[in-house]
Design an enzyme around this catalytic site. Structure first.
Site, PDB file in Angstrom:
ATOM      1  N   ARG A   2       0.817  -1.230   0.000  1.00 46.39           N
ATOM      2  CA  ARG A   2       0.000   0.000   0.000  1.00 46.39           C
ATOM      3  C   ARG A   2       0.840   1.264   0.000  1.00 46.39           C
ATOM      4  O   ARG A   2       0.545   2.219  -0.725  1.00 46.39           O
ATOM      5  CB  ARG A   2      -0.917   0.015   1.238  1.00 46.39           C
ATOM      6  CG  ARG A   2      -2.190  -0.760   1.064  1.00 46.39           C
ATOM      7  CD  ARG A   2      -3.085  -0.675   2.290  1.00 46.39           C
ATOM      8  NE  ARG A   2      -3.352   0.703   2.669  1.00 46.39           N
ATOM      9  CZ  ARG A   2      -3.716   1.075   3.890  1.00 46.39           C
ATOM     10  NH1 ARG A   2      -3.829   0.202   4.847  1.00 46.39           N
ATOM     11  NH2 ARG A   2      -3.963   2.333   4.157  1.00 46.39           N
ATOM     12  N   MET A  27     -11.814   1.907  -5.138  1.00 47.47           N
ATOM     13  CA  MET A  27     -12.087   0.957  -4.066  1.00 47.47           C
ATOM     14  C   MET A  27     -10.793   0.502  -3.398  1.00 47.47           C
ATOM     15  O   MET A  27     -10.443  -0.673  -3.389  1.00 47.47           O
ATOM     16  CB  MET A  27     -12.858  -0.235  -4.619  1.00 47.47           C
ATOM     17  CG  MET A  27     -14.140   0.154  -5.346  1.00 47.47           C
ATOM     18  SD  MET A  27     -15.282   1.047  -4.318  1.00 47.47           S
ATOM     19  CE  MET A  27     -15.798  -0.244  -3.227  1.00 47.47           C
ATOM     20  N   LEU A  30      -6.770   4.354   1.263  1.00 45.99           N
ATOM     21  CA  LEU A  30      -5.551   5.133   1.078  1.00 45.99           C
ATOM     22  C   LEU A  30      -4.778   5.234   2.389  1.00 45.99           C
ATOM     23  O   LEU A  30      -5.370   5.285   3.471  1.00 45.99           O
ATOM     24  CB  LEU A  30      -5.912   6.528   0.573  1.00 45.99           C
ATOM     25  CG  LEU A  30      -6.626   6.535  -0.782  1.00 45.99           C
ATOM     26  CD1 LEU A  30      -7.265   7.879  -1.048  1.00 45.99           C
ATOM     27  CD2 LEU A  30      -5.663   6.148  -1.886  1.00 45.99           C
ATOM     28  N   ASN A  44     -14.597  12.803  -1.989  1.00 40.38           N
ATOM     29  CA  ASN A  44     -15.069  11.474  -2.350  1.00 40.38           C
ATOM     30  C   ASN A  44     -16.578  11.516  -2.454  1.00 40.38           C
ATOM     31  O   ASN A  44     -17.251  12.294  -1.779  1.00 40.38           O
ATOM     32  CB  ASN A  44     -14.651  10.451  -1.289  1.00 40.38           C
ATOM     33  CG  ASN A  44     -15.013   9.030  -1.674  1.00 40.38           C
ATOM     34  OD1 ASN A  44     -14.861   8.626  -2.822  1.00 40.38           O
ATOM     35  ND2 ASN A  44     -15.485   8.258  -0.716  1.00 40.38           N
ATOM     36  N   HIS A  46     -19.823   8.932  -2.019  1.00 37.11           N
ATOM     37  CA  HIS A  46     -20.148   7.643  -1.409  1.00 37.11           C
ATOM     38  C   HIS A  46     -21.638   7.379  -1.577  1.00 37.11           C
ATOM     39  O   HIS A  46     -22.460   8.264  -1.323  1.00 37.11           O
ATOM     40  CB  HIS A  46     -19.789   7.644   0.079  1.00 37.11           C
ATOM     41  CG  HIS A  46     -20.016   6.328   0.725  1.00 37.11           C
ATOM     42  ND1 HIS A  46     -19.176   5.258   0.515  1.00 37.11           N
ATOM     43  CD2 HIS A  46     -20.996   5.890   1.541  1.00 37.11           C
ATOM     44  CE1 HIS A  46     -19.637   4.220   1.201  1.00 37.11           C
ATOM     45  NE2 HIS A  46     -20.733   4.584   1.824  1.00 37.11           N
ATOM     46  N   SER A  73     -23.562  10.840  -0.770  1.00 36.93           N
ATOM     47  CA  SER A  73     -22.916  11.907  -0.007  1.00 36.93           C
ATOM     48  C   SER A  73     -21.598  12.283  -0.665  1.00 36.93           C
ATOM     49  O   SER A  73     -20.866  11.421  -1.153  1.00 36.93           O
ATOM     50  CB  SER A  73     -22.601  11.443   1.422  1.00 36.93           C
ATOM     51  OG  SER A  73     -23.760  11.018   2.094  1.00 36.93           O
ATOM     52  N   THR A  78     -10.772  12.081   4.784  1.00 37.33           N
ATOM     53  CA  THR A  78      -9.907  12.066   5.958  1.00 37.33           C
ATOM     54  C   THR A  78      -9.393  10.642   6.138  1.00 37.33           C
ATOM     55  O   THR A  78      -9.720   9.756   5.355  1.00 37.33           O
ATOM     56  CB  THR A  78     -10.660  12.511   7.226  1.00 37.33           C
ATOM     57  OG1 THR A  78     -11.713  11.564   7.486  1.00 37.33           O
ATOM     58  CG2 THR A  78     -11.225  13.915   7.086  1.00 37.33           C
ATOM     59  N   LEU A  81     -12.278   5.972   7.082  1.00 44.65           N
ATOM     60  CA  LEU A  81     -12.966   5.481   5.896  1.00 44.65           C
ATOM     61  C   LEU A  81     -14.389   6.030   5.839  1.00 44.65           C
ATOM     62  O   LEU A  81     -15.181   5.812   6.762  1.00 44.65           O
ATOM     63  CB  LEU A  81     -13.003   3.950   5.896  1.00 44.65           C
ATOM     64  CG  LEU A  81     -13.751   3.297   4.737  1.00 44.65           C
ATOM     65  CD1 LEU A  81     -13.017   3.556   3.430  1.00 44.65           C
ATOM     66  CD2 LEU A  81     -13.920   1.820   4.988  1.00 44.65           C
ATOM     67  N   ASP A  82     -14.698   6.756   4.770  1.00 40.56           N
ATOM     68  CA  ASP A  82     -16.025   7.346   4.551  1.00 40.56           C
ATOM     69  C   ASP A  82     -16.485   8.163   5.756  1.00 40.56           C
ATOM     70  O   ASP A  82     -17.671   8.277   6.024  1.00 40.56           O
ATOM     71  CB  ASP A  82     -17.061   6.269   4.219  1.00 40.56           C
ATOM     72  CG  ASP A  82     -16.734   5.531   2.935  1.00 40.56           C
ATOM     73  OD1 ASP A  82     -16.182   6.152   2.016  1.00 40.56           O
ATOM     74  OD2 ASP A  82     -17.023   4.318   2.847  1.00 40.56           O
TER      75      ASP A  82
END
Length: 153
Positions: A2, A27, A30, A44, A46, A73, A78, A81-82
């Site tokens: 990663r 998908m 990060l 992003n 979502h 949304s 940040t 996640l989501d």
């Protein structure tokens, strides 16, 4: 791994000196370094009314939960996640006989409206993320996400 992937991706993106980085259907989780590098200038989209149904399979989960509405949304990215500050949302009703595909198609129609709108606000200098991690639109802190209906008035 990663870290190597994100470093290479960051180097590639930075060659273009972007003012804004947009994620859509990317998908991949990060790394914190990547997210921090684009802090306040990465958005992003979502397919849920965050904070509900973070992660994957949102349409199926909304149907299983028997909620009355679902949607999409736009949020600042940040490390959570989501979980970044939500800018704009659009909802659709869940209709009798809906399956995940029909629901996803209606949500996608709304996504095609709200993402360009949020990008336009950012490009016009109207949208920002302040040092307290709050969404600022037109110089005012947004305590709740803007709803599409409000945004188009």
């Amino acid at each position: 791994d990663r870290e190597s992937f994100d470093t290479a991706l960051m180097e590639l993106i930075d060659r273009y000196e972007p003012g804004l980085v947009l994620l859509a259907g990317f998908m991949r989780i990060l790394t914190p370094d990547f997210v921090r590098h684009y802090h306040g200038r990465m958005l992003n989209i979502h397919p849920s009314l965050l904070p509900e149904f973070q992660g994957l399979h949102t349409h199926e989960r909304a149907l299983e939960a028997e909620v009355e509405k679902h949607g999409a949304s736009i949020h600042f990215v940040t490390e959570e996640l989501d979980g970044g500050p939500i800018i704009l949302q659009a909802s659709v009703p869940i209709l009798p006989g809906d399956d995940a595909d029909r629901l996803a198609a209606r949500v996608l129609e709304k996504e095609h409206i709200i993402y360009p709108l949020a990008v336009r606000w950012f490009a016009q200098g109207r949208l920002a993320l302040n040092e307290d991690q709050q969404v600022v639109l037109d110089g005012r802190i947004m305590n709740t996400p803007m709803q599409l209906e409000q945004a188009t008035q």
